[in-house]
Structure formats: C-alpha cells, structure tokens
Design an enzyme around this catalytic site. Structure first.
Site, PDB file in Angstrom:
ATOM      1  N   GLU A 152       0.854  -1.187   0.000  1.00  0.00           N
ATOM      2  CA  GLU A 152       0.000   0.000   0.000  1.00  0.00           C
ATOM      3  C   GLU A 152       0.896   1.245   0.000  1.00  0.00           C
ATOM      4  O   GLU A 152       1.774   1.377   0.850  1.00  0.00           O
ATOM      5  CB  GLU A 152      -0.895   0.036   1.241  1.00  0.00           C
ATOM      6  CG  GLU A 152      -1.956  -1.040   1.292  1.00  0.00           C
ATOM      7  CD  GLU A 152      -2.800  -0.963   2.549  1.00  0.00           C
ATOM      8  OE1 GLU A 152      -4.028  -1.027   2.440  1.00  0.00           O
ATOM      9  OE2 GLU A 152      -2.218  -0.847   3.652  1.00  0.00           O
ATOM     10  N   ASN A 191      -6.132  -2.852   6.600  1.00  0.00           N
ATOM     11  CA  ASN A 191      -6.438  -2.911   8.026  1.00  0.00           C
ATOM     12  C   ASN A 191      -7.765  -2.246   8.368  1.00  0.00           C
ATOM     13  O   ASN A 191      -8.405  -2.619   9.362  1.00  0.00           O
ATOM     14  CB  ASN A 191      -5.304  -2.307   8.852  1.00  0.00           C
ATOM     15  CG  ASN A 191      -4.172  -3.293   9.061  1.00  0.00           C
ATOM     16  OD1 ASN A 191      -4.277  -4.457   8.698  1.00  0.00           O
ATOM     17  ND2 ASN A 191      -3.081  -2.834   9.637  1.00  0.00           N
TER      18      ASN A 191
END
Length: 283
Positions: A152, A191
């Site tokens: 990411e 997450n």
C-alpha cells in the site's frame, strides 16, 4: 531519482523482510537497529531462507552471497546519511516514529524520501515532525515481505505526486503490486477492513457464539480466506492487533472499533501470539 541504496530502520520481522527484499532486488541496503544482536539475528534469518532456496535449486550460491554482501549492518542512525531512500520499520508507537523521522530529517539529504511501513498510523502526523512533509509517504508491506505481493502506497496530506510515483516505482522494482491510498485515514485499505472483522470475531468468541476453531473454519470456508481471524491475529501478534484496535477507537472516536475485553485480557496475560506466547492457539 536514481536510487541505489535503501536505508531500513528496524531489524524486526518486517524490517528483516524488507531489507532482504531490497537486497535481493539488487539494491545496497543499510540496515539499522539499536542493538547489533537484533541485526545479526535478522541477517541469519535471511541467510537461512536463502540457504534453503539454494538447496532447492531456486537460488544460486553466488546470488546468496551477493545478496548478503549488499547489506551493511549498523547501530548508528547517522550511517543512513548515504541512503537514497529510507523505509522506517520501528515499533508501532507514534512518539517513537516521530523521533526517528525527526532524526532522519536532520541526517538524510534534502531530496531523500522518508517512508514508513506503519500499518495504520497517520502519515501526516509522522511527516509533520520533518522539514520535508512533501517527501514523506507510507509504504505498507505485508508479512512476510519477501512473499506477500501487496504494498500500500499512502499519501500524507502534503505528500507530493513525485514522492508517491517514486515510492510506487520502487515497490514495483521489488516485485510488488501496489495500490494507492489517496487519503490518509487510519488503517488505510487492508487494516481498515480487517481490524473490524477481527473485533467481531473476538466478540463472537467472548459471547460464546462459537469456538476459536469453528469461527476460523467458517471464515476460511465461507469467505475463502486462507487464514481465519484468530490464526491471523496469532500470526501478526495479539498485542499488535490490540494496539491497532485501540488506535482506531481513539482516531474514529468510536468504541465499536475498540478491543473486546477478551483481547485486553490476553495482552495483560502476555498471550501475544507470534509463537512467543500462546495466542488463541497453543503452539
């Protein structure tokens, strides 16, 4: 920007994986930690993995030796002055990260990009301690970094397009598939979705709805996940999951993100997963 030397700050599990990945990708690496014992252990782990690859014919002995030769070990943060790009991989503590970035800002050349491997914390807040917030970004690799395909790339409020493009290019040079997180939000993409699932799994267990094993089986077979939530929490560390849950609850000002009591009790009891404690399963 011509990047030849990667600085990696932190020789824990993720720092080891990222440093190893960079060295295998042909970059010189400066691997720094506060104690040489941590770095020695890190390099031994890399060597063990590569030795297995040599035995299986997946890597040559020359390539193994060349990879190890690219890694410079140091306990001095000042040695990162020669790095062309830095990836910070210290503990998930905002005060510590800010302290490291403040020092790196002083040590590294003005054009050097400073990135953080944080899994959830604010890139903008970390960048604010530097004089170069436009050259700070997130690069969130996944464990094990040598194998997991995703990285990411996260923008802080002031991250420049050039910084994001350079970090993206570097991650792809490591062989990663990248996704861009366009807005600095707690947990980013993975997450932000995973942690609430882990919270709900812990609540199901706490309420006596189902067992650890049955919840994991249901998720793996019902959603086609490779690991169930409790297996994953044990793998990443119950303490790390607890910290991220509490960070989410604070940042979003929503107690629904907070760690259920069963997670809090496990952390207090030292059942931390990562094969250093029992976690939800006994190793």
């Amino acid at each position: 920007m011509n990047i030849k030397t990667i600085g990696v700050v932190g020789a824990g599990t993720m720092g080891t994986g990222i440093a190893h990945l960079a060295a295998m990708s042909g970059y010189d690496v400066i691997l720094r930690d506060i104690d040489m014992a941590f770095i020695d252990r890190s390099i031994k782990n890399m060597d063990r993995l590569m030795s297995r690859s040599v035995e299986k014919g997946k890597m040559t002995e020359d390539a193994r030796q060349a990879t190890l030769a690219r890694i410079k070990a140091t306990t001095e943060l000042e040695d990162l002055a020669s790095a062309d790009f830095v990836i910070e991989v210290v503990l998930e503590k905002m005060d510590l990260k800010r302290e490291v970035f403040q020092a790196l800002d002083r040590i590294c050349r003005p054009e050097v990009i400073l990135s953080t491997n944080t899994s959830s914390m604010s890139i903008t807040e970390i960048a604010a301690t530097t004089s170069r917030p436009d050259k700070v970004c997130g690069m969130h690799f996944f464990n094990p970094a040598q194998i997991m395909r995703l990285c990411e790339i996260i923008r802080g409020i002031k991250s420049s397009d050039e910084t994001i493009a350079t970090a993206t290019e570097l991650a792809r040079a490591f062989g990663k598939t990248t996704v861009e997180v366009k807005k600095d939000s707690p947990g980013f993409i993975v997450n932000r979705i995973m942690i609430p699932q882990n919270v709900e799994a812990a609540r199901l267990l706490q309420e006596g709805v189902a067992s650890v094993e049955d919840i994991d089986t249901a998720i793996k077979l019902g959603l086609n996940y490779p690991m169930g939530p409790f297996e994953l929490m044990d793998f990443t560390g119950v303490d790390i999951n607890h910290a991220v849950m509490e960070y989410f609850a604070d940042e979003f000002r929503d107690s629904q993100y907070g760690a259920p009591q069963i997670i809090k009790q496990m952390v207090r009891a030292g059942k931390l997963g990562k094969k250093s404690g029992e976690g939800f399963y006994k190793y």
